[in-house]
Design a protein around this motif. Structure first.
Motif, PDB file in Angstrom:
ATOM      1  N   SER A 121       0.826  -1.207   0.000  1.00  0.00           N
ATOM      2  CA  SER A 121       0.000   0.000   0.000  1.00  0.00           C
ATOM      3  C   SER A 121       0.854   1.248   0.000  1.00  0.00           C
ATOM      4  O   SER A 121       0.576   2.199  -0.728  1.00  0.00           O
ATOM      5  CB  SER A 121      -0.925   0.024   1.222  1.00  0.00           C
ATOM      6  N   PHE A 179       2.387   1.775  -3.456  1.00  0.00           N
ATOM      7  CA  PHE A 179       1.410   2.230  -4.436  1.00  0.00           C
ATOM      8  C   PHE A 179       0.959   3.660  -4.154  1.00  0.00           C
ATOM      9  O   PHE A 179       0.871   4.489  -5.064  1.00  0.00           O
ATOM     10  CB  PHE A 179       0.206   1.279  -4.468  1.00  0.00           C
ATOM     11  N   VAL A 180       0.691   3.963  -2.867  1.00  0.00           N
ATOM     12  CA  VAL A 180       0.222   5.309  -2.506  1.00  0.00           C
ATOM     13  C   VAL A 180       1.288   6.343  -2.862  1.00  0.00           C
ATOM     14  O   VAL A 180       0.974   7.418  -3.395  1.00  0.00           O
ATOM     15  CB  VAL A 180      -0.141   5.372  -1.008  1.00  0.00           C
ATOM     16  N   VAL A 206       1.320   6.922  -6.591  1.00  0.00           N
ATOM     17  CA  VAL A 206       0.170   7.745  -6.975  1.00  0.00           C
ATOM     18  C   VAL A 206       0.390   9.189  -6.540  1.00  0.00           C
ATOM     19  O   VAL A 206       0.106  10.129  -7.301  1.00  0.00           O
ATOM     20  CB  VAL A 206      -1.134   7.176  -6.362  1.00  0.00           C
ATOM     21  N   LEU A 209       2.599  10.784  -8.988  1.00  0.00           N
ATOM     22  CA  LEU A 209       1.850  11.046 -10.219  1.00  0.00           C
ATOM     23  C   LEU A 209       0.990  12.293 -10.053  1.00  0.00           C
ATOM     24  O   LEU A 209       0.899  13.138 -10.951  1.00  0.00           O
ATOM     25  CB  LEU A 209       0.985   9.822 -10.546  1.00  0.00           C
ATOM     26  N   ILE A 210       0.372  12.422  -8.890  1.00  0.00           N
ATOM     27  CA  ILE A 210      -0.474  13.591  -8.614  1.00  0.00           C
ATOM     28  C   ILE A 210       0.367  14.863  -8.640  1.00  0.00           C
ATOM     29  O   ILE A 210      -0.027  15.872  -9.241  1.00  0.00           O
ATOM     30  CB  ILE A 210      -1.178  13.433  -7.250  1.00  0.00           C
ATOM     31  N   ILE A 259       3.165  15.412 -10.234  1.00  0.00           N
ATOM     32  CA  ILE A 259       3.523  15.704 -11.628  1.00  0.00           C
ATOM     33  C   ILE A 259       2.345  16.355 -12.342  1.00  0.00           C
ATOM     34  O   ILE A 259       2.477  17.354 -13.036  1.00  0.00           O
ATOM     35  CB  ILE A 259       3.943  14.411 -12.372  1.00  0.00           C
ATOM     36  N   ASP A 260       1.167  15.762 -12.114  1.00  0.00           N
ATOM     37  CA  ASP A 260      -0.061  16.262 -12.736  1.00  0.00           C
ATOM     38  C   ASP A 260      -0.281  17.727 -12.372  1.00  0.00           C
ATOM     39  O   ASP A 260      -0.587  18.566 -13.223  1.00  0.00           O
ATOM     40  CB  ASP A 260      -1.237  15.388 -12.266  1.00  0.00           C
ATOM     41  N   ARG A 261      -0.107  18.054 -11.087  1.00  0.00           N
ATOM     42  CA  ARG A 261      -0.332  19.434 -10.618  1.00  0.00           C
ATOM     43  C   ARG A 261       0.694  20.396 -11.214  1.00  0.00           C
ATOM     44  O   ARG A 261       0.356  21.500 -11.642  1.00  0.00           O
ATOM     45  CB  ARG A 261      -0.238  19.463  -9.088  1.00  0.00           C
ATOM     46  N   LEU A 317       2.272  20.070 -13.957  1.00  0.00           N
ATOM     47  CA  LEU A 317       1.938  20.229 -15.368  1.00  0.00           C
ATOM     48  C   LEU A 317       0.849  21.264 -15.546  1.00  0.00           C
ATOM     49  O   LEU A 317       0.907  22.114 -16.436  1.00  0.00           O
ATOM     50  CB  LEU A 317       1.437  18.890 -15.920  1.00  0.00           C
ATOM     51  N   LYS A 318      -0.153  21.171 -14.669  1.00  0.00           N
ATOM     52  CA  LYS A 318      -1.281  22.093 -14.754  1.00  0.00           C
ATOM     53  C   LYS A 318      -0.784  23.541 -14.633  1.00  0.00           C
ATOM     54  O   LYS A 318      -1.203  24.420 -15.366  1.00  0.00           O
ATOM     55  CB  LYS A 318      -2.285  21.761 -13.654  1.00  0.00           C
ATOM     56  N   LEU A 366       2.228  24.634 -15.274  1.00  0.00           N
ATOM     57  CA  LEU A 366       3.016  24.928 -16.466  1.00  0.00           C
ATOM     58  C   LEU A 366       2.108  25.298 -17.636  1.00  0.00           C
ATOM     59  O   LEU A 366       2.374  26.243 -18.384  1.00  0.00           O
ATOM     60  CB  LEU A 366       3.856  23.701 -16.812  1.00  0.00           C
ATOM     61  N   GLU A 367       1.031  24.526 -17.773  1.00  0.00           N
ATOM     62  CA  GLU A 367       0.076  24.785 -18.861  1.00  0.00           C
ATOM     63  C   GLU A 367      -0.548  26.163 -18.719  1.00  0.00           C
ATOM     64  O   GLU A 367      -0.751  26.879 -19.700  1.00  0.00           O
ATOM     65  CB  GLU A 367      -1.021  23.710 -18.845  1.00  0.00           C
TER      66      GLU A 367
END
Lengths: 346, 77
Positions: free
Chosen positions: B48, B51-52, B55, B58-59, B61-63, B65-66, B68-69
Protein backbone atom coordinates in the motif's frame (compact mmCIF):
# COMPACT_ATOMS: atom_id res chain seq x y z
CA UNK A 1 -9.29 19.58 -6.37
CA UNK A 2 -7.37 20.00 -9.54
CA UNK A 3 -7.03 16.28 -10.23
CA UNK A 4 -9.96 14.76 -12.15
CA UNK A 5 -12.29 12.52 -10.14
CA UNK A 6 -11.66 9.42 -12.27
CA UNK A 7 -7.96 9.56 -11.47
CA UNK A 8 -8.63 9.47 -7.74
CA UNK A 9 -11.20 6.75 -8.29
CA UNK A 10 -8.96 4.46 -10.33
CA UNK A 11 -6.09 4.85 -7.85
CA UNK A 12 -8.45 3.99 -5.01
CA UNK A 13 -9.84 0.98 -6.90
CA UNK A 14 -6.37 -0.40 -7.65
CA UNK A 15 -5.30 0.11 -4.01
CA UNK A 16 -8.45 -1.65 -2.76
CA UNK A 17 -8.03 -4.59 -5.13
CA UNK A 18 -4.36 -4.90 -4.10
CA UNK A 19 -5.30 -5.02 -0.42
CA UNK A 20 -8.26 -7.39 -0.81
CA UNK A 21 -6.22 -9.50 -3.25
CA UNK A 22 -3.53 -9.98 -0.63
CA UNK A 23 -5.77 -10.35 2.40
CA UNK A 24 -8.48 -12.74 1.24
CA UNK A 25 -7.65 -16.22 2.55
CA UNK A 26 -7.06 -19.14 0.22
CA UNK A 27 -9.65 -21.90 0.36
CA UNK A 28 -8.50 -25.29 1.74
CA UNK A 29 -6.54 -27.48 -0.64
CA UNK A 30 -3.99 -30.29 -0.97
CA UNK A 31 -0.72 -28.89 -2.34
CA UNK A 32 1.48 -31.96 -1.85
CA UNK A 33 1.73 -35.65 -1.08
CA UNK A 34 4.81 -37.64 -0.14
CA UNK A 35 5.84 -40.03 -1.59
CA UNK A 36 4.09 -39.33 -4.89
CA UNK A 37 4.09 -43.00 -5.90
CA UNK A 38 1.79 -45.88 -4.96
CA UNK A 39 3.53 -49.26 -4.94
CA UNK A 40 1.97 -52.63 -5.67
CA UNK A 41 0.72 -53.76 -2.28
CA UNK A 42 0.72 -51.48 0.72
CA UNK A 43 1.92 -47.87 0.64
CA UNK A 44 1.78 -45.25 3.40
CA UNK A 45 1.62 -41.65 2.25
CA UNK A 46 1.71 -38.30 4.00
CA UNK A 47 -0.90 -35.83 2.77
CA UNK A 48 -0.15 -32.17 3.31
CA UNK A 49 -3.09 -29.81 3.42
CA UNK A 50 -3.20 -26.03 3.25
CA UNK A 51 -5.73 -24.08 5.34
CA UNK A 52 -7.41 -27.42 6.02
CA UNK A 53 -9.15 -28.63 9.19
CA UNK A 54 -8.17 -32.32 9.39
CA UNK A 55 -8.31 -32.37 13.19
CA UNK A 56 -11.38 -30.23 13.73
CA UNK A 57 -13.40 -32.18 11.17
CA UNK A 58 -11.81 -35.56 11.91
CA UNK A 59 -15.20 -37.29 12.38
CA UNK A 60 -16.21 -36.60 8.79
CA UNK A 61 -12.77 -36.98 7.18
CA UNK A 62 -12.67 -39.24 4.12
CA UNK A 63 -9.79 -39.97 1.78
CA UNK A 64 -9.81 -41.90 -1.46
CA UNK A 65 -7.86 -42.19 -4.69
CA UNK A 66 -9.45 -42.58 -8.09
CA UNK A 67 -7.98 -44.42 -11.04
CA UNK A 68 -10.18 -44.40 -14.12
CA UNK A 69 -13.52 -45.63 -12.79
CA UNK A 70 -12.02 -47.45 -9.81
CA UNK A 71 -12.03 -45.96 -6.32
CA UNK A 72 -9.64 -47.07 -3.59
CA UNK A 73 -9.96 -46.17 0.09
CA UNK A 74 -7.16 -46.36 2.64
CA UNK A 75 -7.21 -49.23 5.13
CA UNK A 76 -5.68 -46.98 7.76
CA UNK A 77 -5.72 -43.23 8.40
CA UNK A 78 -4.00 -41.09 11.01
CA UNK A 79 -4.34 -37.39 11.61
CA UNK A 80 -1.11 -35.62 12.60
CA UNK A 81 -2.36 -32.05 12.81
CA UNK A 82 -4.80 -29.68 11.08
CA UNK A 83 -2.72 -29.68 7.90
CA UNK A 84 -1.04 -33.09 7.95
CA UNK A 85 -2.39 -36.61 7.80
CA UNK A 86 -1.21 -40.08 6.86
CA UNK A 87 -3.08 -42.72 4.90
CA UNK A 88 -2.17 -46.28 3.95
CA UNK A 89 -3.43 -47.80 0.73
CA UNK A 90 -3.28 -51.43 -0.36
CA UNK A 91 -3.66 -51.88 -4.09
CA UNK A 92 -3.13 -55.17 -5.88
CA UNK A 93 -5.75 -54.85 -8.63
CA UNK A 94 -5.18 -54.36 -12.34
CA UNK A 95 -5.61 -50.63 -12.91
CA UNK A 96 -6.75 -48.50 -15.83
CA UNK A 97 -4.46 -45.46 -15.69
CA UNK A 98 -0.89 -44.82 -14.59
CA UNK A 99 -1.99 -41.96 -12.36
CA UNK A 100 -4.18 -41.78 -9.27
CA UNK A 101 -6.20 -38.66 -8.39
CA UNK A 102 -6.41 -37.89 -4.68
CA UNK A 103 -9.65 -36.80 -3.01
CA UNK A 104 -9.96 -35.56 0.55
CA UNK A 105 -13.35 -34.66 1.94
CA UNK A 106 -14.61 -33.34 5.25
CA UNK A 107 -17.54 -31.28 6.48
CA UNK A 108 -15.59 -28.06 6.99
CA UNK A 109 -13.30 -27.97 3.94
CA UNK A 110 -15.58 -29.70 1.42
CA UNK A 111 -14.01 -31.91 -1.26
CA UNK A 112 -10.39 -31.19 -2.16
CA UNK A 113 -8.79 -32.76 -5.22
CA UNK A 114 -5.18 -33.21 -6.22
CA UNK A 115 -5.25 -34.52 -9.79
CA UNK A 116 -2.52 -37.01 -10.75
CA UNK A 117 -1.32 -37.06 -7.16
CA UNK A 118 0.30 -40.49 -7.37
CA UNK A 119 2.10 -42.41 -10.09
CA UNK A 120 1.65 -46.16 -10.04
CA UNK A 121 4.71 -48.28 -9.36
CA UNK A 122 4.94 -51.97 -10.11
CA UNK A 123 1.23 -52.38 -10.78
CA UNK A 124 -0.39 -53.92 -13.80
CA UNK A 125 -2.00 -51.32 -16.07
CA UNK A 126 -4.47 -53.00 -18.41
CA UNK A 127 -7.37 -52.45 -20.71
CA UNK A 128 -9.64 -54.56 -18.48
CA UNK A 129 -9.12 -53.12 -15.02
CA UNK A 130 -10.50 -54.94 -11.99
CA UNK A 131 -13.77 -53.72 -10.53
CA UNK A 132 -13.51 -52.26 -7.04
CA UNK A 133 -16.20 -52.03 -4.42
CA UNK A 134 -17.53 -48.56 -3.83
CA UNK A 135 -15.98 -47.69 -0.48
CA UNK A 136 -17.33 -44.15 -0.16
CA UNK A 137 -19.75 -43.01 2.47
CA UNK A 138 -22.09 -40.19 1.65
CA UNK A 139 -20.24 -37.02 0.75
CA UNK A 140 -21.56 -33.70 1.85
CA UNK A 141 -20.51 -30.83 -0.33
CA UNK A 142 -20.27 -27.77 1.85
CA UNK A 143 -19.94 -24.36 0.35
CA UNK A 144 -17.32 -22.21 2.02
CA UNK A 145 -18.87 -19.75 4.44
CA UNK A 146 -16.13 -17.16 4.20
CA UNK A 147 -14.89 -15.04 1.33
CA UNK A 148 -11.87 -16.84 -0.10
CA UNK A 149 -9.93 -17.44 -3.30
CA UNK A 150 -9.86 -20.86 -5.00
CA UNK A 151 -6.95 -23.11 -4.07
CA UNK A 152 -5.78 -24.73 -7.30
CA UNK A 153 -3.08 -27.35 -7.65
CA UNK A 154 0.29 -25.86 -8.72
CA UNK A 155 -1.07 -22.29 -8.57
CA UNK A 156 -1.77 -22.26 -4.81
CA UNK A 157 -1.22 -18.76 -3.37
CA UNK A 158 0.00 -17.40 -6.71
CA UNK A 159 -3.62 -17.16 -7.88
CA UNK A 160 -3.48 -13.62 -6.44
CA UNK A 161 -1.14 -12.66 -9.29
CA UNK A 162 -4.18 -12.80 -11.53
CA UNK A 163 -5.30 -9.48 -10.03
CA UNK A 164 -2.11 -7.72 -11.20
CA UNK A 165 -0.83 -9.64 -14.22
CA UNK A 166 -4.04 -9.86 -16.26
CA UNK A 167 -5.29 -6.26 -15.63
CA UNK A 168 -1.92 -4.97 -16.88
CA UNK A 169 -2.56 -6.70 -20.23
CA UNK A 170 -6.11 -5.38 -20.32
CA UNK A 171 -4.79 -1.87 -19.68
CA UNK A 172 -2.19 -2.35 -22.45
CA UNK A 173 -4.82 -3.43 -24.97
CA UNK A 174 -7.05 -0.50 -23.96
CA UNK A 175 -4.32 2.14 -24.48
CA UNK A 176 -3.28 0.51 -27.75
CA UNK A 177 -6.91 0.79 -28.86
CA UNK A 178 -6.79 4.50 -27.93
CA UNK A 179 -3.63 4.81 -30.00
CA UNK A 180 -5.35 3.16 -32.97
CA UNK A 181 -8.34 5.49 -32.70
CA UNK A 182 -6.06 8.57 -32.61
CA UNK A 183 -4.12 7.29 -35.60
CA UNK A 184 -7.33 6.89 -37.60
CA UNK A 185 -8.46 10.36 -36.54
CA UNK A 186 -5.09 11.74 -37.64
CA UNK A 187 -5.48 10.17 -41.07
CA UNK A 188 -8.94 11.75 -41.35
CA UNK A 189 -7.95 15.22 -40.19
CA UNK A 190 -4.16 15.54 -40.66
CA UNK A 191 -3.99 17.29 -37.29
CA UNK A 192 -0.62 16.70 -35.65
CA UNK A 193 -2.22 16.66 -32.19
CA UNK A 194 -3.83 13.30 -33.00
CA UNK A 195 -0.53 11.83 -34.12
CA UNK A 196 1.13 13.00 -30.89
CA UNK A 197 -1.69 11.40 -28.92
CA UNK A 198 -1.34 8.12 -30.84
CA UNK A 199 2.40 7.95 -30.24
CA UNK A 200 2.05 8.75 -26.53
CA UNK A 201 -0.68 6.12 -26.08
CA UNK A 202 1.46 3.47 -27.80
CA UNK A 203 4.31 4.43 -25.47
CA UNK A 204 2.17 3.95 -22.36
CA UNK A 205 0.84 0.70 -23.84
CA UNK A 206 4.41 -0.59 -24.14
CA UNK A 207 5.03 0.20 -20.46
CA UNK A 208 2.07 -1.97 -19.47
CA UNK A 209 3.11 -4.68 -21.91
CA UNK A 210 6.50 -4.84 -20.18
CA UNK A 211 4.80 -5.01 -16.78
CA UNK A 212 2.70 -7.89 -18.14
CA UNK A 213 5.71 -9.71 -19.60
CA UNK A 214 7.80 -9.30 -16.42
CA UNK A 215 5.06 -10.38 -14.00
CA UNK A 216 4.09 -13.27 -16.28
CA UNK A 217 7.69 -14.41 -16.44
CA UNK A 218 8.06 -14.52 -12.65
CA UNK A 219 4.74 -16.31 -12.33
CA UNK A 220 5.72 -18.85 -15.00
CA UNK A 221 9.02 -19.63 -13.29
CA UNK A 222 7.28 -20.91 -10.14
CA UNK A 223 4.30 -22.63 -11.69
CA UNK A 224 5.50 -23.96 -15.06
CA UNK A 225 9.15 -24.14 -13.99
CA UNK A 226 10.80 -21.78 -16.48
CA UNK A 227 11.16 -18.02 -16.93
CA UNK A 228 10.00 -18.35 -20.49
CA UNK A 229 8.36 -21.29 -22.20
CA UNK A 230 7.99 -21.50 -25.94
CA UNK A 231 4.27 -21.15 -25.81
CA UNK A 232 2.03 -19.58 -28.48
CA UNK A 233 0.57 -17.12 -25.99
CA UNK A 234 3.93 -15.97 -24.62
CA UNK A 235 5.65 -15.73 -27.98
CA UNK A 236 2.59 -13.97 -29.35
CA UNK A 237 2.80 -11.36 -26.59
CA UNK A 238 6.51 -10.88 -27.27
CA UNK A 239 5.81 -10.47 -31.01
CA UNK A 240 3.09 -7.95 -30.22
CA UNK A 241 5.63 -5.90 -28.26
CA UNK A 242 8.15 -6.14 -31.13
CA UNK A 243 5.55 -4.92 -33.63
CA UNK A 244 5.03 -1.80 -31.50
CA UNK A 245 8.77 -1.28 -31.04
CA UNK A 246 8.99 -1.20 -34.83
CA UNK A 247 6.36 1.58 -34.78
CA UNK A 248 8.74 3.80 -32.80
CA UNK A 249 11.69 2.87 -34.99
CA UNK A 250 9.68 3.77 -38.07
CA UNK A 251 8.48 7.09 -36.67
CA UNK A 252 11.88 8.21 -35.45
CA UNK A 253 13.66 7.23 -38.66
CA UNK A 254 11.83 9.80 -40.78
CA UNK A 255 12.89 13.43 -40.42
CA UNK A 256 9.89 15.00 -42.11
CA UNK A 257 7.37 15.43 -39.27
CA UNK A 258 4.33 15.26 -41.54
CA UNK A 259 5.56 12.20 -43.44
CA UNK A 260 6.58 10.39 -40.27
CA UNK A 261 3.16 11.02 -38.74
CA UNK A 262 1.33 9.75 -41.82
CA UNK A 263 3.46 6.61 -42.19
CA UNK A 264 3.30 6.00 -38.43
CA UNK A 265 -0.49 6.25 -38.40
CA UNK A 266 -0.83 3.77 -41.27
CA UNK A 267 1.66 1.40 -39.61
CA UNK A 268 -0.18 1.75 -36.28
CA UNK A 269 -3.35 0.32 -37.83
CA UNK A 270 -1.30 -2.64 -39.03
CA UNK A 271 0.45 -2.93 -35.63
CA UNK A 272 -2.79 -3.05 -33.68
CA UNK A 273 -4.23 -5.70 -35.99
CA UNK A 274 -1.07 -7.80 -35.70
CA UNK A 275 -0.96 -7.39 -31.93
CA UNK A 276 -4.57 -8.57 -31.57
CA UNK A 277 -3.81 -11.47 -33.92
CA UNK A 278 -0.68 -12.47 -31.99
CA UNK A 279 -2.13 -12.01 -28.52
CA UNK A 280 -5.78 -12.99 -28.90
CA UNK A 281 -6.39 -14.99 -32.06
CA UNK A 282 -3.42 -17.20 -32.97
CA UNK A 283 -2.83 -18.64 -29.46
CA UNK A 284 -6.45 -19.78 -29.34
CA UNK A 285 -5.94 -21.98 -32.38
CA UNK A 286 -3.28 -24.21 -30.80
CA UNK A 287 -2.67 -25.86 -27.48
CA UNK A 288 -1.00 -23.86 -24.78
CA UNK A 289 -0.16 -23.93 -21.11
CA UNK A 290 -1.56 -20.46 -20.66
CA UNK A 291 -5.21 -20.12 -19.61
CA UNK A 292 -7.50 -18.49 -22.17
CA UNK A 293 -5.83 -20.45 -24.94
CA UNK A 294 -6.53 -23.71 -26.76
CA UNK A 295 -8.21 -26.07 -24.35
CA UNK A 296 -7.74 -23.78 -21.35
CA UNK A 297 -10.48 -21.17 -21.23
CA UNK A 298 -9.39 -18.26 -19.01
CA UNK A 299 -12.87 -17.41 -17.91
CA UNK A 300 -14.13 -20.90 -17.14
CA UNK A 301 -15.50 -21.60 -13.71
CA UNK A 302 -12.27 -23.39 -12.79
CA UNK A 303 -9.98 -20.46 -13.42
CA UNK A 304 -12.09 -17.55 -12.29
CA UNK A 305 -14.70 -18.15 -9.63
CA UNK A 306 -17.21 -15.59 -8.37
CA UNK A 307 -15.06 -14.48 -5.45
CA UNK A 308 -12.13 -13.78 -7.75
CA UNK A 309 -14.37 -12.01 -10.27
CA UNK A 310 -15.58 -9.64 -7.56
CA UNK A 311 -12.03 -8.26 -7.27
CA UNK A 312 -10.81 -8.97 -10.81
CA UNK A 313 -13.26 -6.79 -12.76
CA UNK A 314 -12.77 -3.69 -10.57
CA UNK A 315 -9.00 -4.30 -10.84
CA UNK A 316 -9.25 -4.23 -14.66
CA UNK A 317 -11.20 -0.95 -14.55
CA UNK A 318 -8.76 0.56 -12.03
CA UNK A 319 -5.69 -0.43 -14.06
CA UNK A 320 -7.20 0.96 -17.25
CA UNK A 321 -7.87 4.19 -15.34
CA UNK A 322 -4.25 4.35 -14.17
CA UNK A 323 -3.01 3.74 -17.73
CA UNK A 324 -5.21 6.52 -19.10
CA UNK A 325 -3.99 8.81 -16.30
CA UNK A 326 -0.34 8.17 -17.20
CA UNK A 327 -1.24 8.70 -20.87
CA UNK A 328 -2.90 12.03 -19.96
CA UNK A 329 0.17 13.30 -18.08
CA UNK A 330 2.56 12.12 -20.77
CA UNK A 331 0.53 13.67 -23.56
CA UNK A 332 0.34 17.03 -21.80
CA UNK A 333 4.13 17.04 -21.54
CA UNK A 334 4.39 16.19 -25.25
CA UNK A 335 1.95 18.99 -26.05
CA UNK A 336 3.99 21.57 -24.12
CA UNK A 337 7.18 20.40 -25.84
CA UNK A 338 5.52 20.43 -29.23
CA UNK A 339 4.37 24.01 -28.70
CA UNK A 340 7.86 25.01 -27.75
CA UNK A 341 9.17 23.82 -31.11
CA UNK A 342 6.31 24.48 -33.48
CA UNK A 343 4.17 27.15 -31.82
CA UNK A 344 0.49 26.74 -31.10
CA UNK A 345 -0.55 24.88 -34.22
CA UNK A 346 -3.43 22.85 -32.87
CA UNK B 1 -24.25 -16.85 -1.62
CA UNK B 2 -25.58 -13.93 0.44
CA UNK B 3 -23.33 -14.65 3.39
CA UNK B 4 -20.36 -14.87 1.00
CA UNK B 5 -21.03 -11.37 -0.25
CA UNK B 6 -21.34 -10.09 3.26
CA UNK B 7 -18.05 -11.68 4.22
CA UNK B 8 -16.44 -10.14 1.10
CA UNK B 9 -17.42 -6.71 2.34
CA UNK B 10 -16.17 -7.69 5.78
CA UNK B 11 -12.75 -8.54 4.33
CA UNK B 12 -12.86 -5.27 2.42
CA UNK B 13 -13.83 -3.23 5.47
CA UNK B 14 -11.36 -5.05 7.66
CA UNK B 15 -8.56 -4.40 5.20
CA UNK B 16 -9.44 -0.74 4.75
CA UNK B 17 -9.80 -0.09 8.43
CA UNK B 18 -7.49 -2.76 9.79
CA UNK B 19 -5.55 -0.04 11.55
CA UNK B 20 -8.57 1.08 13.51
CA UNK B 21 -10.09 -2.36 14.12
CA UNK B 22 -8.72 -2.62 17.61
CA UNK B 23 -9.06 0.39 19.82
CA UNK B 24 -6.57 -0.99 22.29
CA UNK B 25 -3.29 0.72 23.03
CA UNK B 26 0.37 0.15 22.15
CA UNK B 27 1.58 -3.41 21.69
CA UNK B 28 -1.93 -4.89 21.84
CA UNK B 29 -2.83 -2.95 18.75
CA UNK B 30 0.27 -4.25 16.97
CA UNK B 31 -0.33 -7.81 18.16
CA UNK B 32 -3.85 -7.67 16.77
CA UNK B 33 -2.95 -6.26 13.38
CA UNK B 34 0.63 -6.58 12.22
CA UNK B 35 1.60 -9.78 14.05
CA UNK B 36 -1.62 -11.68 13.41
CA UNK B 37 -2.51 -14.15 10.63
CA UNK B 38 1.03 -14.88 9.46
CA UNK B 39 1.99 -11.17 9.34
CA UNK B 40 0.27 -10.74 5.97
CA UNK B 41 -0.77 -7.24 7.09
CA UNK B 42 2.86 -6.18 6.93
CA UNK B 43 2.92 -7.11 3.24
CA UNK B 44 -0.37 -5.27 2.75
CA UNK B 45 1.12 -2.20 4.44
CA UNK B 46 4.32 -2.30 2.36
CA UNK B 47 2.48 -2.74 -0.95
CA UNK B 48 0.00 0.00 0.00
CA UNK B 49 2.79 2.44 0.90
CA UNK B 50 4.57 1.77 -2.42
CA UNK B 51 1.41 2.23 -4.44
CA UNK B 52 0.22 5.31 -2.51
CA UNK B 53 3.62 6.99 -2.93
CA UNK B 54 3.66 6.26 -6.68
CA UNK B 55 0.17 7.75 -6.98
CA UNK B 56 1.21 10.76 -4.87
CA UNK B 57 4.15 11.28 -7.21
CA UNK B 58 1.85 11.05 -10.22
CA UNK B 59 -0.47 13.59 -8.61
CA UNK B 60 2.39 16.01 -7.98
CA UNK B 61 3.52 15.70 -11.63
CA UNK B 62 -0.06 16.26 -12.74
CA UNK B 63 -0.33 19.43 -10.62
CA UNK B 64 3.02 20.82 -11.78
CA UNK B 65 1.94 20.23 -15.37
CA UNK B 66 -1.28 22.09 -14.75
CA UNK B 67 0.69 25.10 -13.48
CA UNK B 68 3.02 24.93 -16.47
CA UNK B 69 0.08 24.79 -18.86
CA UNK B 70 -1.45 27.84 -17.21
CA UNK B 71 1.72 29.92 -17.47
CA UNK B 72 2.14 28.75 -21.06
CA UNK B 73 -1.38 29.93 -21.87
CA UNK B 74 -0.67 33.35 -20.35
CA UNK B 75 2.50 33.63 -22.41
CA UNK B 76 0.56 33.07 -25.63
CA UNK B 77 -1.88 35.83 -24.70
Amino acid sequence: MSIAWWKWLSALIVLTTLIVGLKAPLSPGIPAVSPDKLDYGATSVTITGYNTHFEEASSSLQVWVKNGEAVFCPYEMAIVDENTMRASFSITEVIDDAFFDLYVNNDIDGTMILPRAFLQSGMEVGLNPDKTEDCLKEITVTEAATYDFPNQPILNETIRNLLVHVPSWFAMIFVMLLSLIYSIRFLNSSEMAFDNKAETAAHVGLLFAFIGLATGSIWARFTWGAWWVSDPRLNGAALGVLVYLAYFVLKSSINDKEKSARLGAVYNIFAFTMMILFVMVLPRMTDSLHPGVGGNPAFSQYDLDDNLRLVFYPAVIGWIGMAVWIFDVKYRITKLRFREFFGNEE
Amino acid sequence: MKSKHISFFLVLLMSLFSASVSAQTGTDWLENTMFSSGKINVVVAVVSVVFVLIVAYLISIDRKLKKLEKSEKNKLK
